[in-house]
Design an enzyme around this catalytic site. Structure first.
Site, PDB file in Angstrom:
ATOM      1  N   HIS A 149       7.551  -2.348  10.386  1.00 29.45           N
ATOM      2  CA  HIS A 149       6.964  -2.758   9.122  1.00 29.45           C
ATOM      3  C   HIS A 149       7.867  -2.484   7.803  1.00 29.45           C
ATOM      4  CE1 HIS A 149       3.808  -4.610   6.779  1.00 29.45           C
ATOM      5  NE2 HIS A 149       3.582  -3.416   5.840  1.00 29.45           N
TER       6      HIS A 149
ATOM      7  N   SER B  98       3.788  -6.591   2.098  1.00 30.83           N
ATOM      8  CA  SER B  98       2.554  -5.948   2.819  1.00 30.83           C
ATOM      9  C   SER B  98       1.479  -6.718   2.142  1.00 30.83           C
ATOM     10  CB  SER B  98       2.671  -4.200   3.011  1.00 30.83           C
ATOM     11  OG  SER B  98       1.867  -3.981   4.189  1.00 30.83           O
ATOM     12  N   GLN B  99       0.414  -5.794   1.782  1.00 28.55           N
ATOM     13  CA  GLN B  99      -0.736  -6.286   1.198  1.00 28.55           C
ATOM     14  C   GLN B  99      -0.441  -7.089   0.104  1.00 28.55           C
ATOM     15  OE1 GLN B  99      -3.469  -2.869   0.340  1.00 28.55           O
ATOM     16  NE2 GLN B  99      -2.424  -2.610  -1.539  1.00 28.55           N
TER      17      GLN B  99
ATOM     18  N   ASP C 200       6.109  -3.857  14.542  1.00 27.75           N
ATOM     19  CA  ASP C 200       5.489  -3.320  13.354  1.00 27.75           C
ATOM     20  C   ASP C 200       4.362  -2.551  14.078  1.00 27.75           C
ATOM     21  OD1 ASP C 200       3.529  -3.135  11.180  1.00 27.75           O
ATOM     22  OD2 ASP C 200       4.458  -5.107  10.372  1.00 27.75           O
TER      23      ASP C 200
ATOM     24  N   MET D  82       0.917  -1.023  -0.005  1.00 25.22           N
ATOM     25  CA  MET D  82       0.013   0.087   0.048  1.00 25.22           C
ATOM     26  C   MET D  82       0.838   1.198   0.133  1.00 25.22           C
ATOM     27  SD  MET D  82      -2.877   1.116   2.861  1.00 25.22           S
ATOM     28  CE  MET D  82      -1.622   1.218   4.194  1.00 25.22           C
TER      29      MET D  82
END
Length: 301
Positions: A284, A110-111, A228, A36
């Site tokens: 993250h 991530s996503q 994170d 993202m």
């Protein structure tokens, strides 16, 4: 994400003295899907990852996915394009790439981690060999505590939309993060109206094709970031989540109904030694080049 991976770059400039790169013969192509707020080709993030892999694995073909016709659309689509459409688009792109016909390794950030898992479950050709999820949210999220990169104003809007009605038809169809929003206090709404996550996680019914295809992977590697501050709960990066009906206590993948009933084949995969749970210190998507080479590069050979 840009800021996080800038930390990665700053952490590793003197770590270029890795072992000898693998020679050209027999390399397996690598497909990257960004997270993202990022794009395929940002020189401070995915561009740097692509370059590093190319330096470490001599002659390897690395495809960093662009979702849309340019970098701007690619970034916007990470917020606003229907995830199922994105997955379908990627499946078509991979199938049409002659360099991938023999198979490829996939690395999602991530996503991008759960999006590439959907590719594995829905599109077995060309074959995905190893799936590496770096900070992916495989049981979704129930919070958006901090936004990556320069996207804070967008995330303020996203938070408002999620709080007002994550499972309404309009929000589901037009907001990417809503499609993996997992509300443990409204489990029935999640299972009924989640357009993406509830489907790939077999929440409504068991799709045997999904289960069969995922088990074709040689390895499914999940990386969790121990400090994170972006993903909530962080347990989702190892396929754990909050226990249903409350929002404080978490459970591991192995404690979940998904695993105990083996609705997705993950229990069988773990028994076969195909699941790997890796942890990285830091926030993250923050890791050093040395950590990447030591822990992830072996899965790209």
């Amino acid at each position: 994400m840009t800021a996080a991976l800038l930390c990665f770059l700053l952490a590793g400039p003197v770590l270029l003295v890795a072992g000898s790169p693998v020679q050209n013969n027999g390399t397996v192509p690598v497909v990257l899907w960004h997270g993202m707020g990022d794009s395929c080709c940002n020189p401070l993030s995915m561009g740097a990852i692509k370059k590093m892999i190319e330096e470490e694995v001599s002659g390897v073909y690395v495809l960093s996915l662009m979702i849309g016709k340019n970098v701007i659309k690619d970034t916007e689509n990470g917020f606003f394009m229907d995830v199922n459409e994105q997955v379908s688009m990627v499946c078509s792109q991979l199938a049409q790439d002659p360099k991938l016909k023999g198979g490829y390794n996939a690395m999602g950030f991530s996503q991008g981690g759960q999006f590439l898992r959907a590719v594995a479950q829905r599109c077995p050709s060309p074959p995905m060999k190893n799936l590496i999820s770096i900070g992916g949210q495989h049981q979704g999220v129930y919070g958006l505590p901090r936004c990556p990169g320069e996207s804070s104003h967008i995330c303020d809007m996203i938070r408002k939309a999620l709080n007002s009605g994550a499972y309404t038809d309009f929000v589901q169809k037009h907001l990417v993060q809503a499609q993996y929003w997992h509300d443990p206090l409204n489990d029935d709404l999640y299972k009924k109206y989640s357009l993406f996550l509830a489907d790939i996680n077999q929440e409504r019914a068991i799709n045997e094709t999904y289960k069969k295809n995922l088990q074709l992977l040689e390895n499914f590697v999940m990386v969790k970031f121990l400090q994170d501050t972006v993903v909530d709960p962080v347990d989702t990066e190892w396929f754990g989540f909050l226990k249903t009906g409350q929002a404080k206590e978490t459970e591991t993948l192995q404690e979940s109904v998904l695993y105990k009933e083996d609705r997705l084949g993950l229990a069988a995969m773990e028994k076969a030694g195909k699941l790997a749970f890796l942890a990285s210190e830091g926030d993250h998507l923050q890791f050093s080049r040395e950590w990447f080479i030591t822990h992830l590069l072996p899965y790209l050979h």
